[in-house]
Design a protein around this motif. Sequence first.
Motif, short mmCIF file in Angstrom:
data_model
loop_
_atom_site.label_atom_id
_atom_site.label_comp_id
_atom_site.label_asym_id
_atom_site.label_seq_id
_atom_site.Cartn_x
_atom_site.Cartn_y
_atom_site.Cartn_z
N LEU A 6 0.68 -1.29 -0.07
CA LEU A 6 0.00 0.09 -0.01
C LEU A 6 1.00 1.25 0.02
O LEU A 6 0.62 2.36 -0.68
N VAL A 7 2.14 1.01 0.55
CA VAL A 7 2.96 2.53 0.85
C VAL A 7 3.50 2.52 -0.53
O VAL A 7 3.62 3.63 -1.04
N ALA A 8 3.92 1.29 -1.18
CA ALA A 8 4.40 1.80 -2.64
C ALA A 8 3.41 2.08 -3.62
O ALA A 8 3.66 3.12 -4.43
N CYS A 9 1.81 1.78 -3.39
CA CYS A 9 0.81 2.34 -4.28
C CYS A 9 0.95 4.06 -3.93
O CYS A 9 0.68 4.81 -4.88
N LEU A 10 1.12 4.11 -2.68
CA LEU A 10 0.90 5.88 -2.24
C LEU A 10 1.96 6.46 -2.98
O LEU A 10 2.09 7.44 -3.56
N ALA A 12 3.45 5.75 -5.68
CA ALA A 12 3.29 5.86 -7.29
C ALA A 12 2.03 6.88 -7.56
O ALA A 12 1.86 7.15 -8.58
N LEU A 13 1.24 7.40 -6.54
CA LEU A 13 0.26 8.31 -6.86
C LEU A 13 0.93 9.75 -7.45
O LEU A 13 1.92 9.91 -6.93
N PRO A 14 0.31 10.39 -8.21
CA PRO A 14 0.74 11.60 -8.82
C PRO A 14 0.87 12.52 -7.30
O PRO A 14 0.10 12.59 -6.64
N VAL A 15 2.06 13.44 -7.52
CA VAL A 15 2.36 14.28 -6.29
C VAL A 15 1.27 15.20 -6.24
O VAL A 15 1.08 15.92 -5.14
N THR A 16 0.32 15.54 -7.06
CA THR A 16 -0.47 16.65 -7.22
C THR A 16 -1.80 16.08 -6.81
O THR A 16 -2.65 16.83 -6.56
N ALA A 17 -1.91 14.50 -6.53
CA ALA A 17 -3.08 14.00 -6.06
C ALA A 17 -3.27 14.06 -4.36
O ALA A 17 -2.37 14.09 -3.91
N TYR A 22 -7.58 5.29 5.86
CA TYR A 22 -8.62 4.82 6.73
C TYR A 22 -8.22 3.16 7.13
O TYR A 22 -7.39 2.56 6.41
N ILE A 23 -8.77 2.78 8.10
CA ILE A 23 -8.49 1.31 8.79
C ILE A 23 -9.95 0.46 8.07
O ILE A 23 -10.92 0.96 8.39
N ASP A 24 -9.55 -0.55 7.47
CA ASP A 24 -10.39 -1.33 7.10
C ASP A 24 -11.08 -2.35 8.04
O ASP A 24 -10.84 -2.43 8.94
N ALA A 25 -12.13 -3.06 7.69
CA ALA A 25 -12.86 -4.07 8.58
C ALA A 25 -11.64 -5.00 9.21
O ALA A 25 -12.11 -5.55 10.37
N GLN A 26 -10.70 -5.42 8.43
CA GLN A 26 -9.77 -6.35 9.02
C GLN A 26 -8.73 -5.61 9.81
O GLN A 26 -7.67 -6.34 10.31
N GLY A 27 -8.76 -4.30 10.08
CA GLY A 27 -7.86 -3.55 10.93
C GLY A 27 -6.59 -3.20 9.96
O GLY A 27 -5.49 -2.82 10.72
N ASN A 28 -6.62 -3.26 8.59
CA ASN A 28 -5.46 -3.06 7.93
C ASN A 28 -5.50 -1.47 7.70
O ASN A 28 -6.68 -0.93 7.42
N ARG A 29 -4.30 -0.64 7.34
CA ARG A 29 -4.52 0.84 6.99
C ARG A 29 -4.38 0.68 5.45
O ARG A 29 -3.77 -0.06 4.95
N VAL A 30 -5.32 1.55 4.84
CA VAL A 30 -5.52 1.51 3.57
C VAL A 30 -5.48 2.94 3.14
O VAL A 30 -5.74 4.23 3.67
N PHE A 31 -4.59 3.17 2.10
CA PHE A 31 -4.38 4.36 1.32
C PHE A 31 -4.94 4.48 -0.11
O PHE A 31 -4.88 3.41 -0.73
N THR A 32 -5.56 5.67 -0.19
CA THR A 32 -6.51 5.65 -1.38
C THR A 32 -6.25 7.25 -2.01
O THR A 32 -6.29 8.09 -1.03
N ASN A 39 -14.04 6.10 6.80
CA ASN A 39 -13.72 7.16 7.30
C ASN A 39 -12.27 7.84 6.80
O ASN A 39 -11.74 8.14 7.99
N ALA A 40 -12.20 8.16 5.70
CA ALA A 40 -10.75 8.16 5.14
C ALA A 40 -10.46 9.72 5.63
O ALA A 40 -11.30 10.38 5.67
N LYS A 41 -9.28 10.08 6.03
CA LYS A 41 -8.54 11.26 6.38
C LYS A 41 -7.65 11.72 5.48
O LYS A 41 -6.92 10.88 5.05
N ARG A 42 -7.72 12.88 5.17
CA ARG A 42 -6.39 13.38 4.34
C ARG A 42 -5.08 13.26 4.84
O ARG A 42 -5.00 13.52 6.17
N VAL A 43 -4.01 12.84 4.26
CA VAL A 43 -2.94 12.54 4.57
C VAL A 43 -2.02 13.86 4.14
O VAL A 43 -1.86 14.01 2.89
#
Length: 206
Positions: A6-10, A12-17, A22-32, A39-43
């Motif tokens: 997930l960190v690698a995906c983060l 790879a995201l465009p620098v302007t995006a 948020y934490i999913d149902a399995q307790g994993n941190r997800v970046f999107t 309940n996503a929060k801005r990073v």
Amino acid sequence: MRYWLLVACLIALPVTADVFTYIDAQGNRVFTDRPGAGNAKRVPITPSNRMSANPTAAPPVAAGKKNEARAPFHYDMVRVLIPEPDATVRSSAGELIVSVTSEPGLQRGHRFRLLLDDEPVAEPGPSPVFPLSDVDRGSHHLSVEILDEQGRTVERTANQPFHMLRISLAQKRQAKPCAQEDYGQRPECPLKDRPEEQKSSFLPFF
């Protein structure tokens, strides 16, 4: 392992995006990049450093320092100490000693130049003392300049007035008559003007 993916995906995201997490149902941190997921929060993302397209070009900061180094030196104070403003100088030969000062002190390579009635009276130099002679009777003004290595004026004072009172020898003799012992001792009492001593009218007896 999933976290690092997930960190690698983060990365790879465009620098302007915008990036959200948020934490999913399995307790994993997800970046999107979708703000509506869970309940996503801005990073907060720190702006990335940018390299100049021309690596040989000097950075703006260096250019600023270069311009600052070329700025002329500034003296906090430069003035004529002696004679004082509007002073009266008494000298039969029109002589006086002029003393100047600066704060801070004279910098390396700089020189003082004295002006009498806007005309230089001596070669510029590091000495703050200027002896003058044969100054005409009447009112005059003094000013001092500080010159740099190229002879450019760094600082100049305002004109400071003074008055030269030249007393003639006749006036001195009138104020203080010459006694017999003064001839040859006082400039206004030359030996050639000494009167002959009166001889006694009594003849010696043999």
